[in-house]
Design a protein around this motif. Structure first.
Motif, PDB file in Angstrom:
ATOM      1  N   UNK A 117      51.085  37.747 -13.183  1.00  0.00           N
ATOM      2  CA  UNK A 117      51.591  37.821 -14.557  1.00  0.00           C
ATOM      3  C   UNK A 117      52.790  38.760 -14.633  1.00  0.00           C
ATOM      4  N   UNK A 118      52.696  39.908 -13.950  1.00  0.00           N
ATOM      5  CA  UNK A 118      53.806  40.870 -13.946  1.00  0.00           C
ATOM      6  C   UNK A 118      55.053  40.247 -13.334  1.00  0.00           C
ATOM      7  N   UNK A 119      54.880  39.432 -12.289  1.00  0.00           N
ATOM      8  CA  UNK A 119      56.032  38.827 -11.628  1.00  0.00           C
ATOM      9  C   UNK A 119      56.630  37.652 -12.375  1.00  0.00           C
ATOM     10  N   UNK A 120      55.769  36.828 -12.989  1.00  0.00           N
ATOM     11  CA  UNK A 120      56.256  35.607 -13.629  1.00  0.00           C
ATOM     12  C   UNK A 120      56.787  35.830 -15.042  1.00  0.00           C
ATOM     13  N   UNK A 121      56.248  36.806 -15.753  1.00  0.00           N
ATOM     14  CA  UNK A 121      56.655  37.004 -17.150  1.00  0.00           C
ATOM     15  C   UNK A 121      58.157  37.247 -17.309  1.00  0.00           C
ATOM     16  N   UNK A 122      58.763  38.161 -16.523  1.00  0.00           N
ATOM     17  CA  UNK A 122      60.215  38.332 -16.661  1.00  0.00           C
ATOM     18  C   UNK A 122      61.000  37.081 -16.274  1.00  0.00           C
ATOM     19  N   UNK A 123      60.464  36.300 -15.319  1.00  0.00           N
ATOM     20  CA  UNK A 123      61.159  35.076 -14.925  1.00  0.00           C
ATOM     21  C   UNK A 123      61.143  34.046 -16.040  1.00  0.00           C
ATOM     22  N   UNK A 124      60.021  33.936 -16.735  1.00  0.00           N
ATOM     23  CA  UNK A 124      59.988  33.044 -17.897  1.00  0.00           C
ATOM     24  C   UNK A 124      60.909  33.553 -19.002  1.00  0.00           C
TER      25      UNK A 124
END
Length: 213
Positions: A117-124
């Motif tokens: 979640x920490x990694x994907x949230x900024x990417x989204x």
């Protein structure tokens, strides 16, 4: 409520996975908070009590205390050694080490999901920025500056900003939570290792005394 819905609409399609991440994270944080709260409140006192009984050579009562607290990782680790029938010091130590390794996945449960979640949230959030800018540029017509065009441009910019901010907020919130839980894991594993070493020293001394006598 209406303002929250408006924010979700302003952020565009990427707000859907970010909302799902937020709901998932809240559930995981509640579960982990209950888990660590139980351990932090009960486990140190339980280990002190069992060590005191073991030092007094009251092994049966020590095992009874461990069985009453079998839902705690330290209780299962210590019980794996104390329940052996006349083990060697090596067997005593290996029993606790093996059980400690088995307890690690439970203590680190959901850590990978938090990291995802920490990694994907900024990417989204970044994806929302790109799609918002695409909307803004597609609405832009240099030769015609009108109300409908302005609405399209501002709508795209709003989508870009809201999605970026939302992605960062979700990531920061989860990073803060997982850092706290990792701190709990580090402190409790160090405490368990400390008490396990004390039990090993006591058992080694008693084992040597039996051999001499």
């Amino acid at each position: 409520m209406n303002s929250a819905i408006e924010i979700l609409r302003a952020g565009g399609i990427v707000m859907i996975p970010l909302l799902l991440f937020s709901i998932t994270a809240i559930g995981l944080i509640i579960e982990r908070s209950r888990y660590w709260s139980r351990i932090i409140k009960r486990q140190p006192k339980m280990m002190q009590r069992v060590l005191m009984l073991y030092q007094e050579n009251n092994v049966a009562e020590a095992i009874g205390v461990l069985k009453k607290n079998i839902d705690l990782p330290a209780a299962r680790i210590l019980l794996s050694a104390l329940s052996l029938d006349r083990p060697t010091p090596e067997q005593f130590s290996l029993a606790m080490k093996a059980e400690a390794q088995a307890e690690v996945p439970g203590m680190k449960r959901f850590t990978n999901l938090f990291d995802m979640i920490v990694g994907l949230s900024p990417l989204f959030g970044l994806l929302g920025t790109v799609t918002g800018l695409i909307v803004s540029f597609s609405s832009l017509n240099i030769g015609n500056v009108g109300g409908s065009q302005t609405a399209g441009v501002t709508g795209g910019i709003s989508e870009a900003l809201v999605s970026t901010a939302s992605g960062l907020i979700v990531a920061i919130f989860n990073l803060f939570a997982v850092s706290i839980f990792r701190g709990f894991f580090t402190r409790q594993t160090a405490l368990i290792e400390e008490y396990a070493n004390r039990f090993e020293l006591i058992y080694d001394r008693r084992y040597e005394n039996r051999r001499v006598s």
